[in-house]
Design an enzyme around this catalytic site. Structure first.
Site, PDB file in Angstrom:
ATOM      1  CE  LYS A  32      -4.069   1.911   2.596  1.00  0.00           C
ATOM      2  NZ  LYS A  32      -4.831   1.847   3.847  1.00  0.00           N
ATOM      3  CB  SER A 109      -8.035   3.225   3.310  1.00  0.00           C
ATOM      4  OG  SER A 109      -7.046   2.920   4.241  1.00  0.00           O
ATOM      5  CB  SER A 133      -8.104   0.684   6.550  1.00  0.00           C
ATOM      6  OG  SER A 133      -8.720   1.594   6.018  1.00  0.00           O
TER       7      SER A 133
END
Length: 264
Positions: A32, A109, A133
């Site tokens: 990420k 996310s 997330s």
């Protein structure tokens, strides 16, 4: 590497070869865009942030640990801006495809990480989880995903959004790989034995919509056949208050860091 899913951050591909051979040799991973990779800017899902920050000087702890275990880094994945979001939508970089349900959002996310693993572009992906997330995109994309106990995996070299909630999490498609990655990041062997007891949070089930309960109940029933299960409330009537307090504290934490210039 081709990116038919829109899972990776646009621009130069961030790649790193393994540092040595280990338990994750022959496996690939993505991270990420909140994790530092030496020589690359950590963009945090926002082009203005990326344009105003320098490249990282060293790898985040989790990145270095996976490289040291023999995995190959093949790219950085899209996140909701500053990791604030649960749907996986980024107005600058787009919404990664959910390979398991192409007409649905991937969840956020850690959306790009989940998309890349679910679509078979990588074997493993690092995400972060402050308020769901990793857990939400893992659920949406049909993956194994973990939010570990807070502080259990080092967040060194990771852009923190709400430090009292932030954790390093990860995704895989299968349980065997999930256990191998866990052994590396948790720095201990994952036991083969089933737990002596499994607590089923009855108040969480009560809050879930009926279609969710119907989908989960057969899984709980199968677990009941393999291990002792104990129905027990997590917080009882206070559970909605817990959720509300978490949202307030997370936003306050993020607002304070923004005021200090620590996040965009």
């Amino acid at each position: 590497m081709q990116d038919p899913l829109g899972a990776f951050v646009p621009g130069p591909v961030v790649k790193r070869m393994p540092l040595s051979r280990g338990s994750l040799s022959s496996l690939s991973f993505a991270v990420k865009d909140l994790f530092d990779v030496a020589g690359s800017v950590t963009g945090c899902g926002n082009p203005d942030w990326a344009a105003t920050h320098e490249a990282a000087k060293e790898d985040a702890w989790a990145v270095d640990t996976l490289l040291g275990a023999g995995a190959e880094l093949t790219g950085k994945t899209i996140t909701d801006e500053i990791s604030l979001g649960l749907l996986g939508i980024n107005k600058f970089y787009g919404t990664p495809l959910n390979p398991r349900a192409p007409d649905r959002v991937p969840g956020g996310s850690s959306s790009g990480s989940a998309s890349a693993v679910a679509g078979g572009l990588v074997d493993i992906a690092l995400g972060t989880d402050s308020g769901g997330s990793v857990r939400i995109p893992a659920s949406f994309c049909g993956l194994y995903g973990l939010r570990p106990t807070h502080g259990r995996i080092s967040v060194a070299g990771m852009m923190t959004q709400a430090p009292s909630f932030d954790t390093v999490g990860y995704f895989t498609r299968d349980a065997l790989t999930f256990g191998r990655v866990g052994a590396v990041l948790l720095e201990e062997q994952i036991p083969d034995a089933l737990p002596a007891d499994l607590v089923v949070a009855t108040d969480c089930f009560a809050l879930a919509d009926e279609p969710i309960r119907r989908a989960l109940q057969p899984v709980v029933d199968r677990l009941h056949d393999a291990v002792a299960t104990t129905p027990s409330p997590l917080a009882g009537a206070a559970l909605p208050d817990w959720a509300r307090h978490q949202r307030i504290l997370q936003k306050a934490n993020s607002t304070t860091r923004s005021a200090l210039g620590l996040i965009a």
